[in-house]
Design a protein around this motif. Structure first.
Motif, short mmCIF file in Angstrom:
data_model
loop_
_atom_site.label_atom_id
_atom_site.label_comp_id
_atom_site.label_asym_id
_atom_site.label_seq_id
_atom_site.Cartn_x
_atom_site.Cartn_y
_atom_site.Cartn_z
N UNK A 118 77.45 38.20 67.80
CA UNK A 118 78.80 38.75 67.79
C UNK A 118 78.84 40.09 67.05
N UNK A 119 79.74 40.99 67.46
CA UNK A 119 79.91 42.24 66.71
C UNK A 119 80.26 41.93 65.25
N UNK A 120 79.81 42.78 64.35
CA UNK A 120 79.98 42.53 62.91
C UNK A 120 81.44 42.34 62.50
N UNK A 121 82.37 43.04 63.18
CA UNK A 121 83.78 42.94 62.78
C UNK A 121 84.38 41.57 63.05
N UNK A 122 83.72 40.78 63.92
CA UNK A 122 84.21 39.43 64.19
C UNK A 122 83.62 38.41 63.22
N UNK A 123 82.47 38.74 62.67
CA UNK A 123 81.78 37.80 61.78
C UNK A 123 82.18 37.96 60.31
N UNK A 124 82.39 39.19 59.88
CA UNK A 124 82.76 39.46 58.47
C UNK A 124 81.81 38.79 57.48
N UNK A 125 80.50 38.88 57.78
CA UNK A 125 79.46 38.27 56.93
C UNK A 125 79.62 36.76 56.78
N UNK A 126 80.31 36.14 57.72
CA UNK A 126 80.52 34.69 57.70
C UNK A 126 79.59 34.04 58.73
N UNK A 127 79.14 32.80 58.42
CA UNK A 127 78.24 32.10 59.33
C UNK A 127 78.80 30.76 59.80
N UNK A 128 79.88 30.32 59.19
CA UNK A 128 80.49 29.05 59.57
C UNK A 128 81.28 29.22 60.87
N UNK A 129 80.93 28.47 61.92
CA UNK A 129 81.60 28.64 63.23
C UNK A 129 83.11 28.49 63.16
N UNK A 130 83.61 27.50 62.43
CA UNK A 130 85.05 27.27 62.36
C UNK A 130 85.78 28.40 61.65
N UNK A 131 85.17 28.94 60.58
CA UNK A 131 85.79 30.04 59.85
C UNK A 131 85.83 31.31 60.71
N UNK A 132 84.79 31.50 61.51
CA UNK A 132 84.77 32.67 62.39
C UNK A 132 85.85 32.54 63.46
N UNK A 133 86.01 31.33 63.99
CA UNK A 133 87.07 31.10 64.99
C UNK A 133 88.44 31.37 64.38
#
Length: 267
Positions: free
Chosen positions: A121-136
């Motif tokens: 995913x593009x970095x702006x969608x991840x925000x250094x996060x790896x937890x699928x639910x938090x990214x959603x």
């Protein structure tokens, strides 16, 4: 009769010993596998085969597939019969599910693969996060002014259902049935899991599409965006090639995982 998977290793040799294959490996006791109990053989990685052992397999009409360490087929030794398919996906799945630890191994593989999907995913969608639910949740927040999370989840369920259909068809084309009894007993739904993984590839396109539909809705209905089935179908069609390629890649990686684990339990 059962398939035989032989893992390559330094100084691993396969010799003929009477009516059996003799597996010789450094710092391991020799193992003997009667030829009459072998239906086919997959030799993975560096394995030294004795000519007599190969000829004995030919006489017994036992097909052999040679693969490198990355599970790529390098060659085949097939007797002159019609049933010399090197890798039967359904048999491979049965061998995998024979292991009582397979549900846990599958879960770990699935989690690792989802982490890899998220990393795309593009970095702006991840925000250094790896937890699928938090990214959603972060993606839901990005779209909150346009559509509420509950409606967005319902829309994603529609997308998943459409990808599920494509995944089930692709699995069947690859010789894998999602209705296999052992899969159901172990609570594994291959079509659902692969569809879920493939959906990550649509996140960027989904956000762009929803923003576009919101602008259209503003002009037509005063800003009320309704995400119907037609919108799910339209997004899937717009990204048809991407989704189909992603599903095929995921199924390839599934088969590679099955082969790797079956080989791990082999000789």
């Amino acid at each position: 009769m059962r398939p035989l998977y032989i893992k390559g290793a330094t100084d691993k040799k396969i010799n003929l010993d009477g009516p059996a294959l003799k597996v010789i490996a450094r710092e391991q006791a020799d193992r003997y596998i009667p030829l009459k109990k072998i239906s086919r053989i997959t030799s993975i990685g560096r394995v030294e085969w004795q000519t007599e052992a190969l000829l004995a397999c030919c006489k017994r009409k036992i097909p052999i597939t040679f693969m490198d360490g990355k599970a790529q087929i390098q060659g085949q030794l097939a007797p002159p019969i019609n049933n010399s398919q090197p890798i039967n996906a359904e048999q491979l799945l049965e061998e995998y599910l024979y292991d009582l630890q397979s549900p846990e191994k599958y879960r770990q593989w699935l989690q690792a693969l989802e982490t890899q999907q998220i990393a795309k995913l593009p970095a702006q969608y991840r925000n250094n996060e790896h937890n699928p639910e938090k990214i959603k949740q972060a993606i839901y927040q990005k779209l909150f002014p346009l559509v509420i999370a509950q409606k967005l989840k319902a829309y994603e369920n529609k997308l998943t259902a459409l990808i599920y259909e494509k995944t089930s068809a692709s699995l069947l084309e690859n010789g894998i049935s999602n209705t296999h009894n052992d899969l159901q007993l172990r609570g594994i739904n291959l079509s659902q899991d692969i569809a879920h993984l493939a959906l990550w590839q649509l996140q960027k396109s989904k956000i762009t599409y929803i923003k576009k539909q919101h602008k259209i809705a503003e002009r037509k209905r005063g800003g009320k965006l309704r995400l119907e089935w037609q919108h799910a179908v339209e997004l899937i069609e717009e990204n048809k090639k991407i989704i189909e390629e992603e599903i095929e890649l995921l199924i390839y990686r599934l088969k590679k995982h099955l082969l790797s684990e079956v080989a791990r339990n082999g000789y």
